[in-house]
Scaffold this motif. Structure first.
Motif, PDB file in Angstrom:
ATOM      1  N   LEU A 148     -27.477  11.712  -1.310  1.00 42.02           N
ATOM      2  CA  LEU A 148     -27.720  11.828  -2.744  1.00 42.02           C
ATOM      3  C   LEU A 148     -26.815  12.888  -3.370  1.00 42.02           C
ATOM      4  CD1 LEU A 148     -31.566  11.359  -2.988  1.00 42.02           C
ATOM      5  CD2 LEU A 148     -29.832  10.020  -4.181  1.00 42.02           C
ATOM      6  N   LEU A 149     -26.458  13.903  -2.605  1.00 39.60           N
ATOM      7  CA  LEU A 149     -25.534  14.910  -3.102  1.00 39.60           C
ATOM      8  C   LEU A 149     -24.144  14.304  -3.329  1.00 39.60           C
ATOM      9  CD1 LEU A 149     -25.301  17.902  -3.832  1.00 39.60           C
ATOM     10  CD2 LEU A 149     -24.629  18.352  -1.461  1.00 39.60           C
ATOM     11  N   VAL A 150     -23.715  13.413  -2.434  1.00 37.95           N
ATOM     12  CA  VAL A 150     -22.444  12.711  -2.621  1.00 37.95           C
ATOM     13  C   VAL A 150     -22.495  11.864  -3.893  1.00 37.95           C
ATOM     14  CG1 VAL A 150     -20.901  10.946  -1.671  1.00 37.95           C
ATOM     15  CG2 VAL A 150     -21.863  12.700  -0.168  1.00 37.95           C
ATOM     16  N   ALA A 151     -23.596  11.136  -4.092  1.00 38.50           N
ATOM     17  CA  ALA A 151     -23.745  10.314  -5.296  1.00 38.50           C
ATOM     18  C   ALA A 151     -23.738  11.182  -6.555  1.00 38.50           C
ATOM     19  CB  ALA A 151     -25.043   9.503  -5.216  1.00 38.50           C
ATOM     20  N   LEU A 152     -24.430  12.314  -6.499  1.00 35.60           N
ATOM     21  CA  LEU A 152     -24.473  13.218  -7.644  1.00 35.60           C
ATOM     22  C   LEU A 152     -23.087  13.774  -7.952  1.00 35.60           C
ATOM     23  CD1 LEU A 152     -26.114  14.802  -9.738  1.00 35.60           C
ATOM     24  CD2 LEU A 152     -26.548  16.527  -7.973  1.00 35.60           C
ATOM     25  N   GLY A 153     -22.350  14.181  -6.933  1.00 34.54           N
ATOM     26  CA  GLY A 153     -20.997  14.685  -7.142  1.00 34.54           C
ATOM     27  C   GLY A 153     -20.084  13.646  -7.753  1.00 34.54           C
ATOM     28  N   ALA A 154     -20.221  12.389  -7.306  1.00 38.46           N
ATOM     29  CA  ALA A 154     -19.393  11.310  -7.850  1.00 38.46           C
ATOM     30  C   ALA A 154     -19.662  11.111  -9.337  1.00 38.46           C
ATOM     31  CB  ALA A 154     -19.657  10.017  -7.073  1.00 38.46           C
ATOM     32  N   LEU A 155     -20.932  11.145  -9.730  1.00 38.21           N
ATOM     33  CA  LEU A 155     -21.271  10.934 -11.137  1.00 38.21           C
ATOM     34  C   LEU A 155     -20.856  12.119 -12.005  1.00 38.21           C
ATOM     35  CD1 LEU A 155     -22.720   8.453 -10.054  1.00 38.21           C
ATOM     36  CD2 LEU A 155     -24.621   8.996 -11.579  1.00 38.21           C
ATOM     37  N   ILE A 156     -20.946  13.333 -11.473  1.00 43.45           N
ATOM     38  CA  ILE A 156     -20.502  14.504 -12.232  1.00 43.45           C
ATOM     39  C   ILE A 156     -19.000  14.408 -12.515  1.00 43.45           C
ATOM     40  CG2 ILE A 156     -20.118  16.992 -12.083  1.00 43.45           C
ATOM     41  CD1 ILE A 156     -22.797  17.199 -10.616  1.00 43.45           C
ATOM     42  N   LEU A 157     -18.230  14.061 -11.487  1.00 42.94           N
ATOM     43  CA  LEU A 157     -16.780  13.949 -11.676  1.00 42.94           C
ATOM     44  C   LEU A 157     -16.427  12.836 -12.655  1.00 42.94           C
ATOM     45  CD1 LEU A 157     -15.487  14.461  -8.015  1.00 42.94           C
ATOM     46  CD2 LEU A 157     -15.293  16.043  -9.941  1.00 42.94           C
ATOM     47  N   LEU A 158     -17.139  11.695 -12.563  1.00 41.58           N
ATOM     48  CA  LEU A 158     -16.862  10.598 -13.487  1.00 41.58           C
ATOM     49  C   LEU A 158     -17.204  10.995 -14.921  1.00 41.58           C
ATOM     50  CD1 LEU A 158     -16.004   7.630 -13.837  1.00 41.58           C
ATOM     51  CD2 LEU A 158     -18.394   6.983 -13.455  1.00 41.58           C
ATOM     52  N   THR A 159     -18.318  11.689 -15.104  1.00 43.26           N
ATOM     53  CA  THR A 159     -18.704  12.145 -16.443  1.00 43.26           C
ATOM     54  C   THR A 159     -17.678  13.122 -17.004  1.00 43.26           C
ATOM     55  OG1 THR A 159     -21.045  11.874 -15.838  1.00 43.26           O
ATOM     56  CG2 THR A 159     -20.551  13.215 -17.775  1.00 43.26           C
ATOM     57  N   LEU A 160     -17.231  14.036 -16.165  1.00 45.47           N
ATOM     58  CA  LEU A 160     -16.215  15.005 -16.609  1.00 45.47           C
ATOM     59  C   LEU A 160     -14.906  14.317 -16.985  1.00 45.47           C
ATOM     60  CD1 LEU A 160     -16.751  17.950 -14.088  1.00 45.47           C
ATOM     61  CD2 LEU A 160     -17.367  17.880 -16.518  1.00 45.47           C
ATOM     62  N   ALA A 213     -13.970   6.272  -9.471  1.00 51.17           N
ATOM     63  CA  ALA A 213     -14.589   4.973  -9.200  1.00 51.17           C
ATOM     64  C   ALA A 213     -14.760   4.745  -7.701  1.00 51.17           C
ATOM     65  CB  ALA A 213     -13.740   3.854  -9.811  1.00 51.17           C
ATOM     66  N   ILE A 214     -13.760   5.109  -6.910  1.00 52.08           N
ATOM     67  CA  ILE A 214     -13.843   4.948  -5.459  1.00 52.08           C
ATOM     68  C   ILE A 214     -14.926   5.850  -4.886  1.00 52.08           C
ATOM     69  CG2 ILE A 214     -12.591   5.181  -3.278  1.00 52.08           C
ATOM     70  CD1 ILE A 214     -11.748   2.822  -5.095  1.00 52.08           C
ATOM     71  N   LEU A 215     -15.036   7.058  -5.427  1.00 51.82           N
ATOM     72  CA  LEU A 215     -16.066   7.982  -4.954  1.00 51.82           C
ATOM     73  C   LEU A 215     -17.466   7.465  -5.292  1.00 51.82           C
ATOM     74  CD1 LEU A 215     -16.507  10.624  -3.495  1.00 51.82           C
ATOM     75  CD2 LEU A 215     -16.330  11.829  -5.687  1.00 51.82           C
ATOM     76  N   VAL A 216     -17.621   6.857  -6.468  1.00 51.26           N
ATOM     77  CA  VAL A 216     -18.902   6.243  -6.826  1.00 51.26           C
ATOM     78  C   VAL A 216     -19.248   5.130  -5.840  1.00 51.26           C
ATOM     79  CG1 VAL A 216     -20.076   4.822  -8.563  1.00 51.26           C
ATOM     80  CG2 VAL A 216     -18.802   6.850  -9.268  1.00 51.26           C
ATOM     81  N   ALA A 217     -18.261   4.306  -5.492  1.00 48.80           N
ATOM     82  CA  ALA A 217     -18.499   3.231  -4.521  1.00 48.80           C
ATOM     83  C   ALA A 217     -18.920   3.796  -3.169  1.00 48.80           C
ATOM     84  CB  ALA A 217     -17.237   2.377  -4.365  1.00 48.80           C
ATOM     85  N   ALA A 218     -18.276   4.877  -2.736  1.00 45.05           N
ATOM     86  CA  ALA A 218     -18.627   5.496  -1.451  1.00 45.05           C
ATOM     87  C   ALA A 218     -20.049   6.034  -1.477  1.00 45.05           C
ATOM     88  CB  ALA A 218     -17.634   6.615  -1.133  1.00 45.05           C
ATOM     89  N   GLY A 219     -20.403   6.748  -2.559  1.00 38.64           N
ATOM     90  CA  GLY A 219     -21.756   7.282  -2.661  1.00 38.64           C
ATOM     91  C   GLY A 219     -22.802   6.189  -2.717  1.00 38.64           C
ATOM     92  N   MET A 220     -22.508   5.126  -3.465  1.00 42.66           N
ATOM     93  CA  MET A 220     -23.461   4.027  -3.562  1.00 42.66           C
ATOM     94  C   MET A 220     -23.640   3.332  -2.215  1.00 42.66           C
ATOM     95  SD  MET A 220     -23.583   0.979  -6.394  1.00 42.66           S
ATOM     96  CE  MET A 220     -22.100   0.173  -5.849  1.00 42.66           C
ATOM     97  N   GLY A 221     -22.551   3.183  -1.443  1.00 41.89           N
ATOM     98  CA  GLY A 221     -22.658   2.568  -0.130  1.00 41.89           C
ATOM     99  C   GLY A 221     -23.523   3.379   0.815  1.00 41.89           C
ATOM    100  N   MET A 222     -23.369   4.706   0.814  1.00 40.05           N
ATOM    101  CA  MET A 222     -24.150   5.557   1.703  1.00 40.05           C
ATOM    102  C   MET A 222     -25.626   5.550   1.312  1.00 40.05           C
ATOM    103  SD  MET A 222     -21.438   8.726   1.996  1.00 40.05           S
ATOM    104  CE  MET A 222     -22.191   9.552   3.399  1.00 40.05           C
ATOM    105  N   VAL A 223     -25.910   5.630   0.026  1.00 44.19           N
ATOM    106  CA  VAL A 223     -27.305   5.641  -0.423  1.00 44.19           C
ATOM    107  C   VAL A 223     -27.978   4.312  -0.130  1.00 44.19           C
ATOM    108  CG1 VAL A 223     -28.796   5.778  -2.459  1.00 44.19           C
ATOM    109  CG2 VAL A 223     -26.935   7.412  -2.175  1.00 44.19           C
TER     110      VAL A 223
END
Length: 445
Positions: free
Chosen positions: A319-331, A347-357
């Motif tokens: 969930l920390l990976v997913a949160l970091g991905a969304l923070i970076l995308l928002t920024l 976008a790639i980081l969001v995909a990675a976080g979503m896959g892990m979750v």
């Protein structure tokens, strides 16, 4: 003397053979488990592709043939059967179709799917809106229903410590299904005609059905061993019994909050990148193919890391990976940083976080499925998951209209932050409740 020599050498030879026999048994067990994992992964892919193709791939074709935005939007109502999976699970659990009844349920529903593929593929129905919706709705029911006995069999056949891997493989199958159904089959239809995708989906389903036909007799002794001879409780008592499990209520809270927010971000990534000035073909390639492959890869990686990290750490870390991905995308939307590279990386980081979750969610769903209530517990959990997954994107769409992309992403990021806070509070309870399940692994596996 010969007898003494013979008697002296025989135990020595046997001692050399025993380790080899033990290694052989371990290898056979691992090969059997690998075969089952691949079989369940293939069938999850085969059941996911038709819904993705018809509801997420076909809108492009519909638009080309004059469908209005309202008609395309209403067509998405064909996905509604997924909300009623908990009801579909009741007959699967309670109506016995002989020994190995879960396998028989799966085969029967797959046969219905094949019949629907044939009916839908007989002629081009793109201009017959009502018939296309009716058959798509029927396919959605059959595929949703077939998912229940399939994953009930995964809970029954796989030892508990293999079910996390099964969850990661299923998550990877969903991402690959998005690539196949949302991209590959659309190209095939454009080049080979209306019928080709349905033939291919039918062939893929038949290839998955054949091993289950062969394994029906193999399931009989295991099912007889696992079955509870006590009278079946009422349906409400079954559902209440699920929430009475240790850690089940905390897990349900995690199930409802962990995936929907990052899933909603993924849904709106294509429009976001288009509105940032990227070409349509480039967006489709990055999100549809590269993002899908990334999600599938990190689903598998996430499943492999869970036993090493432990469930409590994995819940928080993913969930920390997913949160970091969304923070970076928002920024990236709020700040004046320009250039496609930054947006693509997010976008790639969001995909990675979503896959892990998603790998973690699917794996723990199997953990909290009681062996005596395989279908009921699985159907209830997936219904809760689906309801939250469908509700959040609707809310996100309203936020987009009012606040724009920056505001929408900020609220969704706060949603993941709340899920992260919940995870920190419940992780130990959820992890402790899985320990007896891991300790009670199948000896016969």
């Amino acid at each position: 003397m010969r007898f003494i020599e013979f008697g002296a050498t025989t135990p020595t030879a046997g001692a050399h053979l025993k380790p080899l026999n033990g290694i052989g048994k371990v290898l056979m067990t691992r090969m059997r488990l690998l075969g089952l994992q691949l079989l369940f992964g293939w069938m999850n892919l085969a059941l996911a592709v038709p819904a993705i193709y018809l509801m997420f791939g076909m809108p492009v074709v519909m638009r080309q043939h004059g469908w209005s935005g309202t008609e395309i939007g209403l067509f998405q109502l064909a996905a509604l059967p997924a909300l009623f999976k908990f009801l579909f699970a009741v007959p699967v659990q309670r109506v016995r179709l002989g020994s190995g009844h879960f396998a028989h349920w799966l085969l029967m529903l797959c046969a219905v799917l094949l019949a629907l593929y044939w009916q839908l593929g007989r002629e081009n129905l793109i201009d017959d809106r009502l018939m296309l919706f009716t058959l798509t709705f029927a396919i959605s029911i059959a595929a949703t229903w077939a998912d229940i006995p399939l994953n009930a069999l995964a809970v029954r056949w796989l030892p508990r410590d293999e079910q996390l891997r099964a969850g990661s493989i299923r998550s990877a199958a969903m991402f690959l299904g998005a690539i196949v159904g949302g991209g590959v089959l659309i190209v095939i239809q454009a080049r080979q005609g209306w019928q080709a995708p349905f033939w291919l989906m039918g062939v893929g389903l038949v290839l998955g059905m054949l091993p289950f036909l062969a394994l029906r007799s193999w399931t009989a002794p295991r099912m007889a061993m696992d079955e509870d001879d006590a009278p079946e409780p009422c349906v409400l008592a079954d559902w209440k019994g699920f929430f009475s499990q240790p850690g089940a209520r905390q897990w349900t809270l995690l199930l409802l909050t962990s995936f929907p927010f990052i899933g909603a971000v993924w849904l709106y990534l294509k429009p976001l990148m288009l509105d940032q000035g990227m070409a349509l073909e480039r967006v489709a390639f990055i999100v549809g193919i590269v993002g899908g492959l990334t999600g599938a890869l990190f689903s598998l990686i996430g499943g492999r890391l869970i036993p090493l990290l432990g469930i409590a750490r994995a819940i928080v870390l993913y969930l920390l990976v997913a949160l970091g991905a969304l923070i970076l995308l928002t920024l990236s939307i709020w700040t004046p940083l320009e250039g496609e590279a930054w947006l693509i990386a997010c976008a790639i980081l969001v995909a990675a976080g979503m896959g892990m979750v998603s790998a973690l969610m699917f794996g723990l769903t199997m953990f909290f499925t009681r062996r005596q209530r395989n279908a009921m517990d699985y159907g209830l959990q997936v219904t809760l998951f689906t309801a939250s997954r469908l509700a959040v994107p609707v809310f996100a769409g309203m936020l987009l209209d009012v606040l724009g992309y920056g505001g929408m992403l900020m609220v969704l990021t706060l949603g993941v932050l709340a899920a992260f806070g919940i995870a920190c509070r419940v992780r130990e309870t959820v992890a402790r409740s899985t320990q007896p399940m891991l300790a009670g692994r199948d000896e016969s596996a």
